[in-house]
Design an enzyme around this catalytic site. Structure first.
Site, PDB file in Angstrom:
ATOM      1  N   GLU A 137      39.021 -29.270  18.366  1.00  0.00           N
ATOM      2  CA  GLU A 137      40.050 -28.284  18.678  1.00  0.00           C
ATOM      3  C   GLU A 137      39.820 -27.641  20.042  1.00  0.00           C
ATOM      4  O   GLU A 137      40.776 -27.384  20.787  1.00  0.00           O
ATOM      5  CB  GLU A 137      40.103 -27.208  17.590  1.00  0.00           C
ATOM      6  N   GLU A 170      55.145 -32.574  15.685  1.00  0.00           N
ATOM      7  CA  GLU A 170      55.103 -34.048  15.734  1.00  0.00           C
ATOM      8  C   GLU A 170      56.483 -34.701  15.778  1.00  0.00           C
ATOM      9  O   GLU A 170      56.705 -35.668  16.531  1.00  0.00           O
ATOM     10  CB  GLU A 170      54.295 -34.597  14.551  1.00  0.00           C
TER      11      GLU A 170
END
Length: 672
Positions: free
Chosen positions: A303, A572
């Site tokens: 991350e 997405e």
């Protein structure tokens, strides 16, 4: 006296007369004295002495040579002029990584070579005209931010918002030229110094004004809506969570993950692309004055790499401001202890203050996606700094995974052990959480590296064939093509929203020369991802869906379980819509994205600022807000929305940039 000698008397007229003049008489008559007038008279006499046939032949020859000269100039002159111009403006760029240089060199700025006594960081040398520093030798094109004073009213009627021209800073605190920006503009950069591993601190970003720029592209109404949505989200973050990781818009507070301002860093390049000058400058000031990585905190390697390192590198490339490269180098160095494992497969967590790393407390495994989705960022850091340690570390991971057993026709398990370096939890294959971006980065590393690393391409193509063989099914009643999961030979019709990255990745591969059936599959899958929104009551997709494999009266293709019906403002599907529209030009993809944006505004917008994830996409009257705005909503979702609604292919040109998995664009290289 003159003595004349005549030719034979047989012809009726003479062709010429020969005159002989004695030296004394010549002097008396004003003979040869080398003056221009005398020479002209002499040449004329010689011309007149020629026969008509001789003069005609000479005139025809002169005319022929003149015509040939004109034709030669028109066919050769202009290309030669263009070639000589390009010789100084478009030289190939030699990167720091041996054997590589940048594709489409006139794209991005990069660090200059430091002077021998320059200290730690090179300055951004002013050019004439003053350019931000550039990559290696060519003139470089830089994305110029569409700075504009939009002053949008916080209303849904964005169509009334009017752009106003603003002055672009040419030097520190000096506004000199007024430019009305309606889109990102590509500009040449004349700098030619190569980068160095020694970098010097920059006091301020250099100007990005240039001599020439392409025609501005108008911002359309849908893009204006995205800008307004971003400003509304940013208002909430600035008012209630400034400098913290994530906004809690309902409680008007914040939550911390790493304590490093994740939302602010994730949103930097989005602000640049959207042209939000004021917001970008205040964020830069916080980066310069308040962002410190020397703190005793554990961060997740994956991350931190995709959000912080990727965000800083991308913003450096777009803005030319070496402050962001300096910070990127700092965090990159602090993440390197993660690779100190017996297998060289990195640990999941790093203490960036102490310089130690460890796996999660409950296991010695890392997820496959996390250890194979940090390569784009570390490879680019090596290229910019000239230090290959970053690229060596991540390339070693990819080579190791390439040679591992336990794959199923290119599909990989979800976990890998950091001690043994072997896959664990064998027999479970998915393109969802814990494995998704492994497949994405196979293709994107191949593109980033100039399409020369064949092992990456082979692994990607083999994996897509494995998806077709083991994970593809069609639902009922609409026969939607979807990607399920395989667990020990048993197929599950479960599909994460995360899998909706795949249509865009397939389209990107087809655009870069892979087989046409990849694009055909992409078209089928993006229809499915859209239906994951359209068949839900709020028009927003849940985190996970299950597809019906058998027709049942009164049932849709999509079934949602209570534990899966939350929406986290994920990007997405919008990401894949952007790729599909960019490569096909089909307006339906823009229309689908517009529907999604309207539903985000309807069900997730918080009046006091910000957007919130929700718990129940099936309840329009009470979607049960979760009181959290993920950093990727600003870093990815709204960025892809803005790009989707743009018709400017040079607004992050996909032949010059490759997006990391957090939507941060990085440059493409080519072989030297």
């Amino acid at each position: 006296m003159y003595a004349a000698t005549a030719a034979a008397a047989s012809p009726p007229r003479r062709d010429f007369i020969s005159v002989t003049l004695s030296p004394e008489e010549a002097v008396c008559a004003g003979g040869y004295n080398n003056s221009k007038a005398w020479r002209r008279r002499s040449c004329w006499r010689k011309w007149k002495q020629l026969s008509r046939l001789q003069r005609s032949i000479i005139l025809v020859l002169i005319a022929f040579l003149t015509v040939c000269g004109v034709i030669s100039y028109t066919t050769v002159g202009e290309p030669w002029k263009s070639l000589t111009n390009k010789s100084s403006d478009e030289l190939k760029i030699e990167p720091d990584t041996p054997g590589l240089k940048l594709a489409n060199p006139a794209v991005l700025p990069a660090p200059q070579k430091a002077d021998a006594n320059a200290g730690d960081y090179p300055e951004l040398s002013p050019q004439k005209p003053k350019w931000p520093h550039g990559w290696r030798n060519p003139s470089n094109l830089q994305i110029k931010p569409p700075w504009r004073d939009v002053r949008l009213q916080i209303q849904h009627d964005v169509s009334r918002a009017v752009e106003e021209p603003v002055q672009a800073n040419k030097q520190e605190k000096t506004e000199k030229s007024v430019i009305s920006w309606r889109g990102a503009v590509i500009e040449p950069d004349q700098s030619s110094e190569p980068p160095s591993s020694k970098l010097k601190e920059s006091e301020k970003p250099s100007s990005v004004e240039g001599e020439s720029q392409k025609d501005p592209v108008p911002i359309n109404e849908r893009q204006m809506t995205v800008i307004e949505a971003f400003r509304h989200a940013w208002k909430g973050y600035k008012d209630f969570a400034w400098g913290h990781d994530e906004l809690k818009p309902l409680s008007k507070s914040y939550s911390e993950w790493f304590g490093l301002g994740l939302t602010l860093i994730d949103a930097l390049d989005t602000m640049w692309i959207l042209g939000l000058k004021e917001e970008f400058e205040e964020a830069r000031k916080w980066i310069a004055n308040d962002l410190a990585f020397d703190k005793n905190v554990d961060v997740n390697l994956f991350e931190s790499t995709i959000r912080i390192l990727g965000g800083l590198l991308s913003t450096y490339h777009l803005s030319g401001d070496s402050l962001f490269l300096e910070k990127a180098k700092d965090i990159g160095n602090r993440l390197m202890p993660a690779f100190k494992t017996p297998s060289k497969v990195p640990y999941s967590d790093v203490n960036i203050g102490r310089g130690t790393a460890h796996p999660p407390r409950w296991t010695s495994d890392s997820t496959v996606a996390e250890v194979t989705s940090i390569q784009l960022e570390f490879r680019e850091l090596s290229r910019l700094t000239g230090d290959d340690k970053y690229q060596k570390a991540v390339d070693e991971v990819m080579k190791h995974v390439h040679n591992l057993s336990g794959k199923n026709d290119g599909l990989v398990p979800m976990f890998i052990n950091t001690n043994s370096g072997q896959f664990t939890h064998l027999g479970v294959y998915t393109l969802g959480a814990r494995a998704d971006s492994y497949y994405e980065y196979l293709l994107k590393q191949w593109i980033q590296g100039g399409k020369t690393e064949n092992e990456l391409l082979e692994d990607y193509v083999r994996a897509i064939e494995g998806v077709k063989k083991h994970l593809l099914q069609r639902s009922q009643p609409k026969k939607l093509t979807f990607v399920g999961e395989l667990a020990h030979g048993h197929f599950s019709a479960k599909m994460d929203h995360l899998v909706c990255f795949l249509p865009g990745t397939l389209a990107l591969g087809a655009h870069n020369g892979l087989t046409a059936d990849h694009m055909k599959l992409a078209e089928a899958l993006i229809e499915t991802c859209y239906q994951m929104y359209a068949q839900v009551e709020t028009g927003l997709s849940p985190e996970i869906v299950h597809f019906n494999l058998h027709a049942q009266k009164g049932h849709r293709d999509v079934e949602i379980k209570p534990a899966d019906r939350h929406n986290l403002l994920r990007p997405e599907t919008v990401e894949s819509l952007f790729y599909m529209y960019r490569f096909t030009g089909n307006k339906k993809y823009q229309d689908w994205g517009w529907e999604i944006l309207q539903n985000f505004n309807k069900y997730t917008r918080v009046p006091t600022g910000g957007y919130t994830s929700i718990n129940n996409v099936q309840n329009p009257s009470n979607p049960e807000p979760r009181d959290k705005m993920e950093s990727f909503f600003l870093g990815e979702t709204l960025k892809y929305m803005f790009l989707l609604f743009s018709d400017d292919i040079d607004l992050i040109n996909l032949d010059k940039y490759v997006f990391n998995t957090e939507a941060h664009p990085l440059p493409i290289w080519v072989p030297a």
